[in-house]
Design a protein around this motif. Sequence first.
Motif, PDB file in Angstrom:
ATOM      1  N   HIS A 170      -0.394   0.211 -15.091  1.00 14.27           N
ATOM      2  CA  HIS A 170      -1.179  -1.014 -15.018  1.00 14.27           C
ATOM      3  C   HIS A 170      -2.264  -0.981 -16.070  1.00 14.27           C
ATOM      4  CE1 HIS A 170       0.732  -1.790 -11.222  1.00 14.27           C
ATOM      5  NE2 HIS A 170       0.592  -0.513 -11.002  1.00 14.27           N
TER       6      HIS A 170
ATOM      7  N   VAL B 150      -0.880  -2.861  -5.196  1.00  9.97           N
ATOM      8  CA  VAL B 150       0.363  -3.610  -4.972  1.00  9.97           C
ATOM      9  C   VAL B 150       1.490  -2.684  -4.541  1.00  9.97           C
ATOM     10  CG1 VAL B 150      -0.039  -5.526  -6.537  1.00  9.97           C
ATOM     11  CG2 VAL B 150       0.872  -3.417  -7.434  1.00  9.97           C
TER      12      VAL B 150
ATOM     13  N   GLU C 146       5.584  10.338  -5.259  1.00  9.64           N
ATOM     14  CA  GLU C 146       4.438   9.972  -4.440  1.00  9.64           C
ATOM     15  C   GLU C 146       4.168  11.068  -3.415  1.00  9.64           C
ATOM     16  OE1 GLU C 146       5.078   6.375  -2.192  1.00  9.64           O
ATOM     17  OE2 GLU C 146       3.594   5.443  -3.496  1.00  9.64           O
TER      18      GLU C 146
ATOM     19  N   GLY D 224      -3.857  -0.374  -8.700  1.00  9.23           N
ATOM     20  CA  GLY D 224      -2.972   0.734  -8.377  1.00  9.23           C
ATOM     21  C   GLY D 224      -1.727   0.235  -7.677  1.00  9.23           C
ATOM     22  N   ALA D 225      -0.765   1.112  -7.538  1.00  8.65           N
ATOM     23  CA  ALA D 225       0.482   0.722  -6.874  1.00  8.65           C
ATOM     24  C   ALA D 225       0.991   1.867  -6.009  1.00  8.65           C
ATOM     25  CB  ALA D 225       1.543   0.365  -7.919  1.00  8.65           C
TER      26      ALA D 225
ATOM     27  N   ARG E 250       6.203  -4.797  -7.958  1.00 10.08           N
ATOM     28  CA  ARG E 250       4.842  -4.276  -8.174  1.00 10.08           C
ATOM     29  C   ARG E 250       4.517  -3.959  -9.632  1.00 10.08           C
ATOM     30  NH1 ARG E 250       7.859  -0.351  -5.905  1.00 10.08           N
ATOM     31  NH2 ARG E 250       7.944   1.707  -6.897  1.00 10.08           N
TER      32      ARG E 250
END
Lengths: 376, 442, 257
Positions: B441, C62, B430, C75-76, C67
């Motif tokens: 997702h 999340v 990140e 998105g996470a 998550r």
Amino acid sequence: MIEVFRDRFEHRHEYAKDWQKRTGGKVLGYFCTYAPEEIMYAAGILPVRVLGGHEPQALTEPHIFGMFCPFCRDCLAQGLKGSFDYLDGIMLSQSCIHLRQAYASWRIHIPVSFQYYLPFPHGVQNKPAYKYLTSELRTFQKAIEEWTGLKISNDALDNSIEVFNKNRRLLRQIFDLRRAKHPPISGLDAMYLALSSQVVDKAEHNVLLEELLKRLQASAPSGNGNSHIRLMLIGSENDDTTFVKMVEGLGADIVIDEHCTGTRYFWNEVEPQEDRLAAIAARYIDRPPCPAKDWPDRRRIPHILSLAKDYGVQGAVLIQQKFCDPHEFDMPAIAESLKKEGVPSYNLEFDVTVPLGQFKIRMEAFLEMLRGEELF
Amino acid sequence: MPGKAIGHYPTEPLKCWNKAKEIRRQYYEDYRTAHDRGGLRWGGGAWTLDALVWGLGDDCHLLTTEPYSASIAFNKELSAKCLEAAEAKGYARDLCAYVRNYIGGIILDKYAFGGPFPKLDFIFQEQLCCSQAKWYQVVSELEGGVPMYSIDLSVGPYKELNETRLQYLVEQMQDGIEWLQKTTGRKFDDWKMIQAIYNECRCTSTWAEICCLNKNIPAPLDEKTMHSLYSLATLNKPSKVVADYYEELLDEVKDRVARGIAGVGTERCRVITDTQPPWGFLSLYRYLESYGCVSVGSLYVFGLEGNFEVKPDGTWGARTTPQQAGITFNNREEALRYYADWNMSRPQFQHFYGPEYKTEMLLRIAKEWKLDGVILHYNRGCEGLSIGVAENRLGLINAGIPVMTYEGNMADEREFDEDRAHARVDSFMENLGLERLVAAHG
Amino acid sequence: MITVGIDMGAKTTKVAILRDGQVLARGLTPTGFDQQEAAEKALAEALGQAGLQKSDVARIFVTGVGRQQASFANGALTEVAADAKGSLLLNRDLRTVIDVGAEEGRAIKCTAEGKVADFAINEKCAAGAGSFVEAMSRALEVPLEKMGEMSLRSKNAVAMNAQCTVFAESEVVSLVHAKTPKEDIVRALHDAIANRIVSMARRVGVQETVGLIGGVAYNVGFVDALRRCLEVGSVWVPPEPEYVGAIGAAVAAAEAA
């Protein structure tokens, strides 16, 4: 009279600062008892052992990974807190990996005007170690001379060696008295004697020891049988006076020890040699070893067994700093050897502070067990 | 930011991969059957001065402790039994994890490659970290008293190696040779030792050359693959077989570079690690790869056995071998001096004397291997390689290198939390601005 | 633009609805065994509170351990990033954010933009997390919610020697038997956990303003202990500290334009 020794130890920072004012000399902190103090002392330096503060601290995590022993972290914490701000320099005689980090982080983050890493050999059982260490001591001596601006003569070395030898002799003579059925001083007292030696000018300490010895020899403890169980403390660095006091309060006498801050520190003397540095090197190579240097043969164990026999030890408490690998290698072998000689032992792991309640229960149980053995 | 675009490099498995497996298999088999062929079995670590023992003949088989222990650790079921056995015998849980696996195996009398544990005839070890010689002291006792000699290598960092320190090493080696003769009853052959030294230099130098090829983008090898390759040096660095193999491997890797073949096709972010990985959880590398992040090596994989030097252009390259430099040894003393020097320059020997040595190397690797970050394994299982890791972290951060740390244990799976380690990777990625390559997702 | 952030924690699932940098509503439900279901429930609660429909929401992000299970999210992001973003939205002056949850303690160094500059997490040690306080409240037979105010009533600092939760429990029992006032014991416990948290926080370097988020922030005793251990004037605590992660996720959703 023990209070004097206790006072010296508990107020060691004040003592050192006062010493600096009195003498104008330099104070050099060392991290491991393989430090060749005689050389520093010969240059008019006061060598003092860096020890921890026994209070939980929140300073060392950025510097030392938590899996290294609490003692090395505690030492560094004291440095970072400023307790040792009076130190003019630091030195480390290479021994275990853990303490090396306290030294390294100290060197990096705490300003000192002198720092020295002495690559003291681990191979003390290999013959070439003598010559090697002698030569390293010569380099160290030069560094000290450069720092102090003083040349160290043979006379200075002789004088220094004699002061140190006398200190060791006196301590051994006093400790010897504990072989008696009624030891004239407690284990806690003895601890203060050994600890105070590591933080003060040994010439002054000798005067105090001589006085104490005189007094102890003059008074002869009498009485009937001593119902106290005779214990031996074996282990790594231990200056946890609270623990020792607690154990002796349970009806035990700690009559001798084989640990880093106790007898291993002062056991053997420097044997004279024409080459003074070679003599000093030999003393440190031949001393009761720290486990990190006790290989391939186990020299620690015969020494421990002879102490146990000499002092009529009934039980041994094996204390080690949590996470100390070198000691963890030795513990099973020590416990087994003692067991064969009829001396049961009990293991305890030490941290910066110890859970006295828990340890009390265990010690009580251990002593009970030992007393039970006496009945049959 | 470099490496942001997803890589689309071609990849290929290594042609000589199977040969490495075979060499390893043969090695462990040779060890077990040594007596059948009139040979000897001996114990020592990855840093032992094994070329000396080759002076007794090439039928003395070493079971190198650390990679052997790693093999046990890789087999989670066996490892759990070994660890428990060692702990039951009184060895503390925080003791070096390799040690506990190895000792446990002896206590249970189990050889990781089947059958009972083949007893050692002698031990020829060294001491640099606190555990190495102590380990074998215990092993010797557990096996009923195996003769043992150990050389102290802790003379300070290479750049401060002087004549007296070198003499200390050489004298111990001389004594060691006498001891070997006395203990085994065999006559020592200097020529055989010298050949072994040449092979070891060739082996460890060639390995370093291979590591340097990973400076290329894309890296032709990834760390996970390299584990199986560098370990051959830990098993048997003075052997001609391993030295020859590395030369073959070097050619193949050079070819991969020429053709742009990557270790991981999606490479877009390059990191290294610093010490042993959690052997039971090498899947951590696959998790990194799911972000297109590739570990192109590790100070451990490069410098545990590999030997480097600073080249005239100021960059790291393989240390020049005596053969390449035209150096020959006329007598035992010369050979021993050179051999001691060769070992002392090893990268992973330096940080024992101060964290700055390791930080400096990590920074150099970060620059020359074109890294986006460094992963430090706070490895509870090995004090020797994690000494100073916290200061390394500070040093890297001060130099502006992104650092990720995770706690674990290279050989005790109870101390590794896979989910938490993944979470660390997530945060690290990140911070570097990378998302997972496979959408999480939908 | 309206965005939603869902923090799928191990014990509770929190939702925050954000519009143009303002928190409109919140929702909370125990996570239970079905993380997806808990998320939907908490979301519904928050939407109801705000008087909105799911269709009004532009994006859902999340965070939290669960998550990966939210199929409906756009998105996470990790809890670390979410903590940073959420905290900075609520207080732009924060530079160090400490989050103490039930199982984990985290310290995050933030930039003015809410980015994570560095972070540290307390590994595998319950003595630096909320469950320590819970265990101690049981040992002392003091309701968890009373622990904080009780510690503030203490007039004496008593040293806690045990470094480990397991030992601490029996040490507490010894102290009780020695007739040590309960307030003093409770304060010592808070000091001990604060000490461990601060130790970890120092890894990233403590820079003011320091903020404390997560469930344990409700514990005024702990906030005070933390403040003293950090040697700062004050520690900032948001009005509803357990929602900061969810808020951060909502901020991330808004930023992902």
